[in-house]
Design an enzyme around this catalytic site. Structure first.
Site: not given
Ligand code: S3P
Ligand code: PEP
Length: 445
Positions: A177, A328, A359
């Site tokens: 992200q 996740d 979590r």
């Molecule tokens: O880039 C993405 O689509 C995601 C990145 C992950 O988060 P982080 O970037 O905070 O690790 C994951 O936990 C989330 O469900 C989806």
């Molecule tokens: C962490 C998750 O999603 P987000 O960060 O998009 O809320 C998830 O889907 O487990």
């Protein structure tokens, strides 16, 4: 999104073997990105297999609010007519991302490169999650956060940069992200934007940017990291996106089939990008029978059918460097570990504390109330597997879809039924989870 007004409890009871073939919904990460990149492109993007979960629908609404034309043209089929890089319009109302960290954080990146301001908000879970990790690099690129509550949480107002600057940014934690927010802002900057990660996180943004015509390269950095370089101000062209099935959703029927005696389940079209498949690697190390067939790919994303048969599992140690590829999936891995013989140690789980809920704590509680011995030691989770799970517990979901689904999977094979206090949040990522699991033979009532 105010689910908590109407909690929807559910009980899961062991019902013997799970059998059948299903396709879990489209990948959530790719679905968000297809809408955002479609909106930043010139021309038309046609998406098939989009995840129509609440998280992704909120991203679709935000793209409309920012000026893109986003339309549903059929089941899981969507069309986006984009505004081009840096072309977002000033939204008239706050952007509400509900429960979704990904939607909120990626759109912050995309808005940071446009000369507009937008208010970002979400539900009470999203309002607890850290946003400074996103706006810190975006401020280095010229964006400004002009109103934010203490601790860098939502709601916040982001003023995009009139003349965005390209930066070289080393992410403080492995997070797709953060990386994606910087790259999306970097689209609008002249010159090259570089992101360095010491542990590689999922690379869907990089693969899709290339698919839409950007000049982006990724090379190894150290043992597990990547250096990603994006040339700014490209003209992105609308493209066709076929969204494969989500491995993070497949994780639930996969674990259910492994623990429920006699099960034989096939999951089709599951995305098998190696930066997402740490859970399958771990389950195989535990003795899980997971076979791949019909291996193929689309737009750089590999996929396969997975056949999963019930297996005797044994405890293993999961190394910390595997965490980004299964971040996740630890909740449902902890369920598998509870049914294994022996101890499973999952290392380096600090990022689990800042998801939809804490979590790490919530997973330990879920196991404990169902009679499983579990310990948190620093950032590690240690589960004592005894080959069976007593069950009989009521699990608190904490507005977290993955806790609800993991607990229901546990009940598929526990001695006593497992209850969850609220299933409403499952709709954020896997709206058909309950009927799909029932179609495989799960007893949810
Ligand atoms: O880039 C993405 O689509 C995601 C990145 C992950 O988060 P982080 O970037 O905070 O690790 C994951 O936990 C989330 O469900 C989806
Ligand atoms: C962490 C998750 O999603 P987000 O960060 O998009 O809320 C998830 O889907 O487990």
């Amino acid at each position: 999104m105010t689910h908590s007004d109407q909690p929807r409890p559910l009980q899961s009871r062991a019902s013997g073997a799970l059998t059948g073939k299903v396709r879990v919904p489209g990948d959530k990460s790719i679905s968000h990105r297809s809408l955002i990149l479609g909106a930043l492109s010139v021309g038309e993007t046609r998406i098939t297999g989009l995840l129509e979960g609440e998280d992704v629908l909120n991203t679709a609404k935000s793209m409309q609010a920012l000026g893109a034309a986003v339309e549903r043209t059929g089941d899981f089929a969507w069309r986006v007519r984009g505004v081009g890089v840096a072309g977002f319009a000033q939204p008239k109302a706050p952007l509400d991302f509900g429960n979704s960290g990904t939607g909120c954080r990626l759109v912050m990146g995309a808005v940071a490169g446009c000369p507009i301001s937008a208010v970002f908000d979400g539900d009470t879970s999203l309002r607890t999650r850290p946003m400074r990790r996103i706006f810190d690099p975006l401020e280095k690129m010229g964006a400004k956060v002009i109103a934010v509550v203490e601790g860098g949480k939502l709601p916040l107002t982001l003023q995009g940069a009139r003349d965005p600057l390209p930066i070289t940014y080393k992410t403080p934690v492995a997070s797709a992200q953060i990386k994606s927010a910087v790259l999306l802002a970097g689209l609008a900057a002249p010159g090259t934007t570089t992101v360095i990660e010491s542990e590689a996180s999922r690379d869907h943004t990089e693969l899709m940017l290339k698919h839409f015509g950007a000049d982006i390269t990724s090379v190894m950095e150290g043992q597990h990291g990547r250096r990603i370089t994006l040339v700014g101000q490209p003209e992105l062209h609308g493209a066709a996106v076929v969204v494969p099935a989500d491995p993070s959703s497949a994780a639930f029927p996969v674990v259910a089939a492994l623990i429920a005696e006699g099960s034989d389940v096939v999951l089709s079209d599951v995305m098998t990008n190696p930066l997402r498949t740490g859970l399958f690697t771990t389950l195989r190390e535990m003795g899980g029978a997971i076979e791949e067939s019909e291996v193929r790919g689309d737009a750089g994303e590999p996929m396969a059918s997975l056949r999963v048969r019930a297996s005797k599992l044994r405890g293993v140690e999961v190394p910390p460097e595997r965490a980004p590829s299964m971040i996740d999936e630890y909740l449902v891995l902890a369920v598998a570990a509870s049914f294994a013989e022996g101890t499973t140690i999952m290392r380096g789980l600090h990022e689990l504390r800042v998801k939809e809920s804490d979590r790490l704590a919530a997973t330990a509680d879920m196991l404990r109330v169902n009679g499983v011995k579990v310990e948190i030691s620093g950032d590690d989770l240690i589960v004592e597997g005894r080959g069976h799970v007593p069950g009989g517990g009521l699990v608190a979901t904490h507005m977290d879809h993955r806790i609800a689904m993991s607990a229901l999977v546990m009940g598929c094979a526990s001695d006593q039924p497992v209850k969850v206090d609220d299933t409403a949040f499952i709709a954020t990522s896997f709206p058909d989870f309950i009927p799909m699991m029932r179609s495989l033979g799960a007893d949810f009532s």
